[in-house]
Design an enzyme around this catalytic site. Structure first.
Site, PDB file in Angstrom:
ATOM      1  N   ALA A 192       0.855  -1.205   0.000  1.00  0.00           N
ATOM      2  CA  ALA A 192       0.000   0.000   0.000  1.00  0.00           C
ATOM      3  C   ALA A 192       0.886   1.248   0.000  1.00  0.00           C
ATOM      4  O   ALA A 192       0.716   2.152   0.808  1.00  0.00           O
ATOM      5  CB  ALA A 192      -0.953   0.002   1.190  1.00  0.00           C
ATOM      6  N   HIS A 195       6.793   5.858   1.487  1.00  0.00           N
ATOM      7  CA  HIS A 195       7.624   4.683   1.175  1.00  0.00           C
ATOM      8  C   HIS A 195       8.679   5.050   0.130  1.00  0.00           C
ATOM      9  O   HIS A 195       9.824   4.609   0.213  1.00  0.00           O
ATOM     10  CB  HIS A 195       6.766   3.548   0.620  1.00  0.00           C
ATOM     11  CG  HIS A 195       5.790   2.984   1.605  1.00  0.00           C
ATOM     12  ND1 HIS A 195       4.465   3.333   1.625  1.00  0.00           N
ATOM     13  CD2 HIS A 195       5.955   2.104   2.614  1.00  0.00           C
ATOM     14  CE1 HIS A 195       3.849   2.684   2.590  1.00  0.00           C
ATOM     15  NE2 HIS A 195       4.736   1.938   3.221  1.00  0.00           N
ATOM     16  N   ASP A 220       6.462   6.239  12.418  1.00  0.00           N
ATOM     17  CA  ASP A 220       6.307   5.192  13.431  1.00  0.00           C
ATOM     18  C   ASP A 220       7.499   5.291  14.387  1.00  0.00           C
ATOM     19  O   ASP A 220       8.383   4.431  14.406  1.00  0.00           O
ATOM     20  CB  ASP A 220       6.240   3.822  12.755  1.00  0.00           C
ATOM     21  CG  ASP A 220       4.999   3.701  11.893  1.00  0.00           C
ATOM     22  OD1 ASP A 220       3.890   3.741  12.434  1.00  0.00           O
ATOM     23  OD2 ASP A 220       5.137   3.602  10.654  1.00  0.00           O
ATOM     24  N   VAL A 243       7.070  11.997   5.618  1.00  0.00           N
ATOM     25  CA  VAL A 243       6.654  12.767   4.445  1.00  0.00           C
ATOM     26  C   VAL A 243       5.207  13.211   4.679  1.00  0.00           C
ATOM     27  O   VAL A 243       4.373  12.417   5.135  1.00  0.00           O
ATOM     28  CB  VAL A 243       6.753  11.909   3.160  1.00  0.00           C
ATOM     29  CG1 VAL A 243       6.275  12.695   1.945  1.00  0.00           C
ATOM     30  CG2 VAL A 243       8.187  11.434   2.954  1.00  0.00           C
TER      31      VAL A 243
HETATM   32  O1  PAF Z   1       6.098  -0.114   9.397  1.00  0.00           O
HETATM   33  C1  PAF Z   1       5.648  -1.115   8.775  1.00  0.00           C
HETATM   34  O2  PAF Z   1       5.172  -1.026   7.645  1.00  0.00           O
HETATM   35  C2  PAF Z   1       5.662  -2.471   9.462  1.00  0.00           C
HETATM   36  O3  PAF Z   1       5.478  -2.352  10.834  1.00  0.00           O
HETATM   37  C3  PAF Z   1       6.931  -3.289   9.147  1.00  0.00           C
HETATM   38  C4  PAF Z   1       8.171  -2.597   9.676  1.00  0.00           C
HETATM   39  C5  PAF Z   1       7.056  -3.485   7.649  1.00  0.00           C
HETATM   40  C6  PAF Z   1       6.848  -4.667   9.800  1.00  0.00           C
HETATM   41  O4  PAF Z   1       5.770  -5.408   9.337  1.00  0.00           O
END
Ligand code: PAF
Length: 252
Positions: A30, A35, A148, A174
């Site tokens: 997603a 990302h 996060d 971002v």
């Molecule tokens: O931040 C995320 O997208 C998830 O917690 C991760 C680090 C990919 C682990 O599943």
């Protein structure tokens, strides 16, 4: 770009990369511009970039949240290709959890507050899957978003505790032009909620203290799970029409 569906194919790809610097970006797919920032930084800083796409069920305390997690695999692969990613690992649950999650990583000091208090078991699932992926990928660097924040600190702590040979890199959040932190969950916001959502960041950044931030957010219509301040960071989690948003900002 190689698509790796099995542990064996990942191991073979990693062996071929040999001593070259491998950057690793773990994701649940997603993908959005947040990302993309991780992918681009990894591609700049390493000879090879490996991305994993795996919606990890063990980190969802609400199974409905896991089953409704947006799946945009075709688009994710395209984004990775355009960013210059070398390989994408896309395993099934049974590949990563041959033990059925009988073995887990548990952090016992900082994982039971904030996100951990609201989502019991969440960080056990995160740390377990991240450890498995780091052991398989053996990257020199692994990239995590600062949105996060608590996850980033716990992954860093785990890498140190288990002497992992991977540098954990935090990448700044971002945001959309109006300040809303990009998140895969934002697509679930109604137009009305989307208009209100940037107030979360504004209030976190400007309120005099956490109590004032909570009061202001509640008066705007947010359901506040927590607003807290630790180690120079103010962190919050809110719900807006049932959609959960988290964010954090630096404070003096
Ligand atoms: O931040 C995320 O997208 C998830 O917690 C991760 C680090 C990919 C682990 O599943």
């Amino acid at each position: 770009m190689k698509k790796l569906a099995t542990i064996n194919s990942l191991r073979a790809w990693r062996a071929e990369a040999g001593n070259a610097k491998v950057g690793f970006v773990p994701t649940m797919g997603a993908m959005h511009a947040g990302h993309l920032a991780l992918l681009e930084q990894s591609c700049r800083e390493n000879a090879f970039t490996l991305v994993s796409i795996f919606v990890n069920p063990t980190q969802f305390n609400d199974p409905k949240d896991c089953s409704s997690y947006p799946n945009t695999l075709g688009n994710d692969l395209e984004l990775c290709r355009e960013a210059g990613v070398d390989a994408v690992f896309h395993p099934q649950y049974g590949d990563l959890y041959p033990d059925g999650f009988a073995y887990r990583v548990e952090e016992v000091e900082r994982s039971s507050v904030l996100e951990g208090a609201m989502r019991p078991g969440h960080f056990q699932g995160v740390l377990t899957v991240v450890l498995k992926l780091l052991v398989l990928a053996c990257p020199g660097r692994a990239y995590f978003g600062e949105k996060d924040w608590q996850q980033l600190q716990l992954v860093r702590g785990m890498a140190e505790a288990f002497f992992l040979d991977t540098e954990i890199i935090g990448v700044p959040t971002v945001r959309d032009a109006d300040g809303l932190a990009l998140s895969s969950r934002n697509v679930r916001l109604s137009p009305k909620a989307r208009t209100l959502a940037p107030e979360f960041y504004r209030v976190l950044s400007t309120a005099i203290d956490c109590a004032m931030a909570r009061a202001e957010l509640e008066s705007l219509g947010f359901i506040v799970e927590y607003v807290d301040q630790r180690d120079g960071r103010r962190l919050g989690a809110v719900r807006l029409e049932g959609v959960r948003l988290i964010d954090n900002v630096a404070v003096d």
